[in-house]
Scaffold this motif. Structure first.
Motif, mmCIF file in Angstrom:
data_model
loop_
_atom_site.group_PDB
_atom_site.id
_atom_site.type_symbol
_atom_site.label_atom_id
_atom_site.label_comp_id
_atom_site.label_asym_id
_atom_site.label_seq_id
_atom_site.Cartn_x
_atom_site.Cartn_y
_atom_site.Cartn_z
ATOM 1 N N ARG A 100 0.828 -1.200 0.000
ATOM 2 C CA ARG A 100 0.000 0.000 0.000
ATOM 3 C C ARG A 100 0.864 1.253 0.000
ATOM 4 N N ASP A 101 1.895 1.276 0.832
ATOM 5 C CA ASP A 101 2.775 2.446 0.906
ATOM 6 C C ASP A 101 3.462 2.716 -0.428
ATOM 7 N N THR A 102 3.886 1.657 -1.096
ATOM 8 C CA THR A 102 4.534 1.804 -2.400
ATOM 9 C C THR A 102 3.559 2.366 -3.427
ATOM 10 N N LYS A 103 2.336 1.847 -3.430
ATOM 11 C CA LYS A 103 1.334 2.322 -4.386
ATOM 12 C C LYS A 103 0.882 3.747 -4.059
ATOM 13 N N MET A 104 0.832 4.100 -2.781
ATOM 14 C CA MET A 104 0.486 5.471 -2.404
ATOM 15 C C MET A 104 1.562 6.438 -2.886
ATOM 16 N N GLN A 105 2.812 6.028 -2.825
ATOM 17 C CA GLN A 105 3.896 6.872 -3.317
ATOM 18 C C GLN A 105 3.717 7.143 -4.814
ATOM 19 N N LEU A 106 3.318 6.115 -5.558
ATOM 20 C CA LEU A 106 3.049 6.295 -6.984
ATOM 21 C C LEU A 106 1.928 7.304 -7.203
ATOM 22 N N LEU A 107 0.852 7.158 -6.444
ATOM 23 C CA LEU A 107 -0.285 8.063 -6.597
ATOM 24 C C LEU A 107 0.100 9.505 -6.274
ATOM 25 N N ARG A 108 0.908 9.707 -5.241
ATOM 26 C CA ARG A 108 1.358 11.058 -4.891
ATOM 27 C C ARG A 108 2.169 11.681 -6.017
ATOM 28 N N GLN A 109 2.851 10.843 -6.794
ATOM 29 C CA GLN A 109 3.665 11.319 -7.910
ATOM 30 C C GLN A 109 2.847 11.461 -9.195
ATOM 31 N N GLY A 110 1.549 11.160 -9.116
ATOM 32 C CA GLY A 110 0.687 11.273 -10.290
ATOM 33 C C GLY A 110 0.713 10.062 -11.192
ATOM 34 N N ILE A 111 1.160 8.928 -10.666
ATOM 35 C CA ILE A 111 1.273 7.695 -11.443
ATOM 36 C C ILE A 111 0.145 6.744 -11.047
ATOM 37 N N THR A 112 -0.484 6.128 -12.030
ATOM 38 C CA THR A 112 -1.580 5.188 -11.806
ATOM 39 C C THR A 112 -1.083 3.937 -11.083
ATOM 40 N N ALA A 113 -1.922 3.409 -10.178
ATOM 41 C CA ALA A 113 -1.587 2.191 -9.432
ATOM 42 C C ALA A 113 -2.721 1.173 -9.609
ATOM 43 N N TYR A 114 -2.411 -0.094 -9.387
ATOM 44 C CA TYR A 114 -3.392 -1.169 -9.528
ATOM 45 C C TYR A 114 -3.364 -2.066 -8.298
ATOM 46 N N ALA A 115 -4.533 -2.491 -7.851
ATOM 47 C CA ALA A 115 -4.635 -3.422 -6.724
ATOM 48 C C ALA A 115 -5.533 -4.590 -7.128
ATOM 49 N N GLU A 116 -5.123 -5.796 -6.731
ATOM 50 C CA GLU A 116 -5.856 -6.997 -7.135
ATOM 51 C C GLU A 116 -6.685 -7.633 -6.024
ATOM 52 N N THR A 117 -6.439 -7.258 -4.773
ATOM 53 C CA THR A 117 -7.188 -7.895 -3.685
ATOM 54 C C THR A 117 -8.097 -6.887 -2.995
ATOM 55 N N GLU A 118 -9.184 -7.390 -2.461
ATOM 56 C CA GLU A 118 -10.136 -6.534 -1.752
ATOM 57 C C GLU A 118 -9.476 -5.833 -0.558
ATOM 58 N N GLU A 119 -8.606 -6.543 0.135
ATOM 59 C CA GLU A 119 -7.939 -5.963 1.298
ATOM 60 C C GLU A 119 -7.016 -4.818 0.896
ATOM 61 N N LEU A 120 -6.258 -4.999 -0.161
ATOM 62 C CA LEU A 120 -5.365 -3.939 -0.624
ATOM 63 C C LEU A 120 -6.168 -2.751 -1.150
ATOM 64 N N ILE A 121 -7.257 -3.016 -1.846
ATOM 65 C CA ILE A 121 -8.142 -1.938 -2.313
ATOM 66 C C ILE A 121 -8.669 -1.148 -1.124
ATOM 67 N N ARG A 122 -9.087 -1.845 -0.085
ATOM 68 C CA ARG A 122 -9.602 -1.186 1.118
ATOM 69 C C ARG A 122 -8.532 -0.320 1.774
ATOM 70 N N LEU A 123 -7.320 -0.869 1.908
ATOM 71 C CA LEU A 123 -6.224 -0.106 2.517
ATOM 72 C C LEU A 123 -5.894 1.144 1.699
ATOM 73 N N LEU A 124 -5.858 1.003 0.385
ATOM 74 C CA LEU A 124 -5.564 2.147 -0.469
ATOM 75 C C LEU A 124 -6.648 3.214 -0.366
ATOM 76 N N LYS A 125 -7.910 2.801 -0.402
ATOM 77 C CA LYS A 125 -9.008 3.769 -0.301
ATOM 78 C C LYS A 125 -8.945 4.542 1.015
ATOM 79 N N ASN A 126 -8.650 3.848 2.107
ATOM 80 C CA ASN A 126 -8.542 4.521 3.404
ATOM 81 C C ASN A 126 -7.401 5.535 3.408
ATOM 82 N N SER A 127 -6.267 5.159 2.852
ATOM 83 C CA SER A 127 -5.114 6.068 2.807
ATOM 84 C C SER A 127 -5.381 7.264 1.899
ATOM 85 N N ILE A 128 -6.030 7.016 0.780
ATOM 86 C CA ILE A 128 -6.376 8.097 -0.151
ATOM 87 C C ILE A 128 -7.299 9.095 0.539
#
Length: 79
Positions: free
Chosen positions: A16-44
């Protein structure tokens, strides 16, 4: 040990932290599991990032929304 599947622990928060770093830099990220999607949405939500969610059959794309829209001027300067 034939037929034994060994699974290494996945540290979803680290992913999640790695993908959040991508998003902060304006880069698209992908998540394949419901748990990772949930963690990313909460952080966003916590970081108040503008992100579009695009679900597909296997997961979710997180696409950062930027305020910068490239504008091309078609008007030529007149003398």
């Amino acid at each position: 040990m034939k037929g034994v599947i060994i699974m290494l622990p996945i540290h979803l928060r680290r992913i999640r932290d790695t993908k959040m770093q991508l998003l902060r830099q304006g880069i698209t990220a992908y998540a394949e599991t419901e748990e990772l999607i949930r963690l990313l949405k909460n952080s966003i939500k916590k970081e108040n990032l503008s992100v579009q969610y695009d679900y597909d059959h296997a997961g979710c794309w997180f696409v950062p929304i930027t305020n910068q829209i490239p504008v091309k001027s078609s008007k030529k300067k007149r003398d």
